[in-house]
Enzyme design. Structure first.
Site, short mmCIF file in Angstrom:
data_model
loop_
_atom_site.label_atom_id
_atom_site.label_comp_id
_atom_site.label_asym_id
_atom_site.label_seq_id
_atom_site.Cartn_x
_atom_site.Cartn_y
_atom_site.Cartn_z
N LYS A 161 -1.19 -7.47 -8.79
CA LYS A 161 -2.15 -7.53 -7.69
C LYS A 161 -1.80 -6.39 -6.73
CE LYS A 161 -3.08 -8.49 -3.91
NZ LYS A 161 -3.70 -7.60 -2.84
N GLU A 165 -5.23 -3.82 -1.64
CA GLU A 165 -6.66 -3.49 -1.62
C GLU A 165 -6.93 -2.18 -0.87
OE1 GLU A 165 -6.16 -7.10 1.24
OE2 GLU A 165 -5.11 -6.17 -0.46
N GLU A 183 9.77 -3.52 13.10
CA GLU A 183 9.43 -2.42 12.19
C GLU A 183 8.10 -1.81 12.61
OE1 GLU A 183 9.60 -1.65 7.42
OE2 GLU A 183 8.70 -3.53 8.07
N CYS A 213 9.74 1.51 3.59
CA CYS A 213 10.72 0.54 4.09
C CYS A 213 12.12 1.12 4.18
CB CYS A 213 10.72 -0.72 3.21
SG CYS A 213 11.32 -0.44 1.53
N PHE A 224 0.81 -1.22 0.00
CA PHE A 224 0.00 0.00 0.00
C PHE A 224 0.84 1.26 0.00
CE2 PHE A 224 0.66 -0.53 4.63
CZ PHE A 224 0.99 0.78 4.99
#
Length: 509
Positions: free
Chosen positions: A181, A184, A393, A289, A157
């Site tokens: 993909k 969502e 994280e 990240c 995302f």
């Protein structure tokens, strides 16, 4: 999570066979505007029939696209590049509306992804083979690089445009068909990109968008016709992707999580450090990240550095990433209420473990956006290295200060961690910097650069639990990943010099 679809709710669908296609599943998930907390749409969640349609379309598209000449493929790549350059503002607005990051940050994401598009336009040089004439008497040996077939991309995302662009320009340039993909949580950017490919002249089926959840992911991981999987996300999911896809005979590049450190030596310019700590710790609300989440301050600099960071935090503007009355904030909301609460829980953990809360972002509210998913910039001091808040994280705007006494103590802390994604050192000592880059066990290193994301003609990827698989993203690694080599040994006999019968093992001469 499945929400009922009302007649007034827009449904974000798949992109199959060159157009938007409604799902047959009846399953959906909500898509939010993070700044307001309101549901802006529902996204379709694929079922088995949707997955099969996507695979069948990609197979047809691959058959057409792989037969295109290099020159024709390159023309489509250049057309896509020009369209993206001209219309990237549209894409930035879509990203901000579903992710929450500020418009300028969304634009920066697109521009970094565009670097890979530009690299891909030069693909003929990078997919050419080699030729050795007369490798043995009368025998020539040469190699060809050919496409894999259908390849899958599963993106996170936090970068709905840039991360897919790390992969699909190279995959498409090399002659593959792509099934993307997207997350969502912010699925619309992928559809916009699909439409742009169509306008650029890409044949139907070569770029497919399959919306969905784990069912769609597993459909790609286990399909016998999908040849490779590219993934960016958390380490547990990256490991699952790697193990499942590998077990099903696929090539895998799965980039996982991170816990990036900034080592600050006493000779560093602390104003530069404070500026870059703000940029790297709170940019994109820490949802990247490559964010710096830990500052290792070699004493005696910690107190002075903390004061400089506090001063800068007090001047940050947090609000709707789309801006209000033409004024853009510095930082937007987090992606969801669930994620905001998770970030908050890590601050709770740090506090319980004895850390000092210098600036507390918990409970942050923006006037006029009280239901938005906001979390204020947070600064922690004296964070124990045994705390989960240090080890794991957080993926939010939380910056931790850990005080160390020596350069070597800082290096040892970084190298002892589970992750090996990115790290940085701030110093004016060239010898220390050179030693750091040699000794540190991390894949991407910045020297007075806080977020060392490599340019497109190098490759992106970490070490240890930050990367599963052998191939990094983009650069030469990308072209090697999305092609496979054939070696051909050829002899055209001179009719006057026929070799006759020889049953022995072939030998070079």
């Amino acid at each position: 999570m499945t929400d009922p679809v009302t007649t007034s709710t827009r449904v974000i669908s798949h992109w199959i066979d060159g157009e938007e296609r409604a799902s047959t599943s009846g399953r959906t998930a909500p898509v939010y505007n993070p700044a307001t907390g309101a549901v802006s749409a529902q996204v379709a969640l694929a079922d088995r029939a949707d997955i099969d349609r996507a695979l069948e379309s990609a197979a047809r598209g691959y058959k057409v696209w792989s037969s295109y000449s290099i020159a024709k493929r390159q023309t489509v790549l250049f057309a896509f590049r020009e369209l993206l350059n001209a219309r990237r503002g549209e894409l930035a607005e879509i990203i901000t509306s579903e992710h929450g990051k500020v418009i300028s940050d969304a634009m920066g994401e697109i521009l970094r992804g565009q670097e890979v598009v530009e690299l891909a336009t030069g693909f003929p040089h990078l997919i050419k083979g080699g030729y050795s004439e007369n490798a043995s008497t009368g025998i020539d040996v040469y190699s060809l690089k050919q496409s894999l077939g259908i390849v899958g991309i599963i993106s996170p995302f936090n970068f709905p445009a840039m991360v897919p662009m790390w992969f699909f320009p190279i995959a498409i340039a090399a002659g593959n068909a792509v099934i993307l993909k997207p997350s969502e949580k912010d699925p619309s950017a992928a559809l916009w990109i699909a439409q742009l490919w169509k306008e650029a002249g890409l044949p139907d089926g070569v770029f497919t968008v399959l919306q969905g959840d784990k069912l769609a992911v597993d459909g790609l991981l286990t399909s016998p016709v999908v040849q490779s999987i590219s993934f960016v996300g958390s380490t547990p999911i990256a490991q699952y992707i790697y193990e499942t896809a590998s077990k099903n005979g696929k090539r895998v590049q799965a980039l996982g999580g991170a816990k990036n450190h900034m080592l600050v030596l006493p000779d560093a310019d602390l104003n530069l450090v404070a500026d870059q700590a703000i940029n790297a710790g709170y940019g994109a609300a820490g949802e990247r990240c490559m964010a710096i989440s830990v500052i290792l301050a070699v004493e005696p600099v910690a107190d002075e550095l903390i004061e400089k960071i506090k001063e800068r935090i007090s001047n940050l503007r947090i609000g709707n990433g789309a801006g209000v009355d033409g004024v853009e904030p510095d930082m937007g909301p987090l992606i969801s209420g669930v994620h905001r609460d998770k970030v908050s829980s890590y601050v709770d953990i740090a506090e319980a473990d004895g850390a000092d809360i210098v600036v507390d972002g918990r409970g942050f509210r923006v006037d006029g956006h009280e239901d938005g998913f906001f979390f204020g910039p947070t600064l922690l001091d004296n964070v124990p290295t045994t705390s989960r808040a240090y080890i794991e994280e957080i993926f939010g705007p939380v910056l931790s200060i850990v005080r160390v006494q020596t350069f070597q103590e800082g290096v040892d802390l970084i190298n002892s961690g589970e992750f090996g994604n990115g790290t940085a050192i701030f110093t004016n000592d060239g010898g220390a910097a050179r030693r750091f880059q040699h000794e540190i066990q991390v894949g991407m290193i910045g020297i007075n650069v806080p977020i060392p994301v490599p340019v497109a003609y190098h490759s992106f990827g970490g070490w240890k639990a930050s990367l599963f698989g052998d191939a990094k993203a983009y650069g030469v690694h990308g072209f090697d990943f999305f092609t496979r080599e054939k070696a051909i040994t050829s002899r055209w006999l001179d009719p006057a010099k026929h070799g006759g019968i020889n049953l022995g093992f072939p030998q070079n001469d």
